[in-house]
Design a protein around this motif. Structure first.
Motif: not given
Length: 404
Positions: A11-33
């Motif tokens: 949960i974050d404000v839409p934009g590049p920072e949210r996308d970057a946060l999602a990508q950071t979490i997903a690097r170990d194979g976690l599913a992110v929404y």
């Protein structure tokens, strides 16, 4: 389910920072929404990573109550971060994009902690349900035990009524006994009856085990002995005891109830002052006391109800003018000191010789504290649970007061 298969909501404000946060979490194979708010997250979301700037201060408690939530912020002095922590969020991290590995490890740890907490809660619920069931089961068991106790107590009173009156004297022979069941019902049983002016009949039985099934055998024994006594014509008293034992042996085997007994059966000829007897593995053997000496009656025989086609011995001995004949169930041996059977039997002989009455022998065995009255014994059962087995002592004495 492993944490790699868990769905992580961002949960974050839409934009590049949210996308970057999602990508950071997903690097170990976690599913992110990624979503703007908790309402947009799909069902089954295992954990939420919420940026402090994306959640209003009034929603932190609602968020904490829904799904385990990690809070991230770009600076430690963020006021919303403090509100989130106060609301009970599981943890927080500053500058998550720089600390990606730590963030992912915290996510895995938070999911595992939540899983364990959920399991503990389920265990508590199951335990509470189990306790409720146990309480109901215990109540039902107590009810059934109370009913069984009443039935057993009534059965014990009936069994006591089947015993002969005590004491009684017939033809100069005085008969008395003491019986203490270890439970409500006893596997020990005895009887003494006058047949006619010349003969009296008695037996002493110890049915294997104790309790209801053994007590039923004593009732059968009472019925059969009464029937056989009615059928006896008074002739050949030397054969009667052995014939009774053989007939009872057949009855128990035919019944197929898996019960056997040790017995001593006697016929007293008052005219001749003579004892005809037979026995089936009686232990200890009856002890005859006369002229200051004690001796075990001779003889041996097989238990009743174990083997088919058994021949029981026809034995006999004269009875002195003054005698005491003692019979004890094998439970008495447990009350005697000694490391061997022979040693305990010798000790029993010594104590019998030193005893004039049943009370004397009971006292020497430290049994005088047990009830002596038949009704008290029956009503207070199982008041003798401390006993190792049913205990019975029987004594015949005479002919000192030779009266019809």
């Amino acid at each position: 389910m492993s944490s790699a298969k868990q769905l992580i909501g961002v949960i974050d404000v839409p934009g590049p920072e949210r996308d970057a946060l999602a990508q950071t979490i997903a690097r170990d194979g976690l599913a992110v929404y990624a979503a703007d708010g908790v309402e947009e997250l799909p069902p089954g979301t295992a954990l939420i990573v919420a940026h402090a700037r994306a959640v209003s201060h009034g929603d932190w408690e609602r968020l904490a109550a829904s799904v385990p939530t990690l809070v991230v912020s770009d600076e430690r002095q963020d006021a919303e971060l403090l509100r989130a922590v106060d609301a009970g969020l599981v943890d927080y991290i500053i500058d998550p994009l720089r600390h990606g590995p730590l963030l992912r490890r915290m996510i895995g740890k938070a999911i595992e902690v939540h899983r364990l907490a959920a399991e503990r809660e389920r265990d508590r619920e199951r335990l509470a349900h189990l306790n409720e069931n146990l309480e109901e089961l215990n109540e039902s068991l107590e009810t059934h035990l109370a009913m069984l106790r009443l039935d057993q107590q009534a059965g014990g009173q009936i069994q006591r009524k089947l015993l002969p009156p005590r004491p009684q004297s017939v033809g100069g022979v005085t008969f008395d006994y003491w019986l203490a069941p270890s439970l409500y019902l006893s596997g020990d049983f005895l009887d003494f009856q006058r047949f006619d002016e010349r003969y009296s009949l008695f037996y002493f039985a110890d049915v294997s085990g104790h309790g209801a099934s053994s007590a039923f055998v004593t009732v059968l024994l009472k019925y059969l002995s009464n029937r056989w006594q009615q059928e006896w014509d008074g002739r050949h008293p030397e054969r009667l005891a052995a014939r009774w034992l053989a007939a009872l042996n057949r009855e128990l085997l035919d019944a197929g109830i898996g019960k056997h007994a040790t017995l001593f059966v006697g016929v007293i000829d008052h005219q001749r002052r003579y004892l005809h007897y037979s026995l089936g593995a009686q232990l200890p053997m009856p002890l005859l006391v006369a002229e200051g000496e004690v001796q075990a009656l001779p003889g041996e025989g097989m238990p009743v109800g174990l083997f088919p086609d058994v021949d029981y011995p026809s034995l006999g001995c004269p009875l002195p003018a003054e005698f005491g004949l003692w019979l004890c169930s094998d439970g008495i041996l447990e009350c005697l000191p000694g490391d061997t059977l022979d040693g305990r039997l010798k000790e029993l002989e010594r104590r019998v010789l030193a005893s004039e009455t049943l009370e004397d022998l009971r006292g020497s065995l430290a049994l005088e504290h047990l009830a002596d009255d038949d009704e008290v014994v029956a009503q207070s059962a199982p008041g003798h649970e401390e006993l190792p087995d049913d205990l019975t002592i029987m004594k015949l004495s005479g002919f000192g007061n030779d009266k019809p």
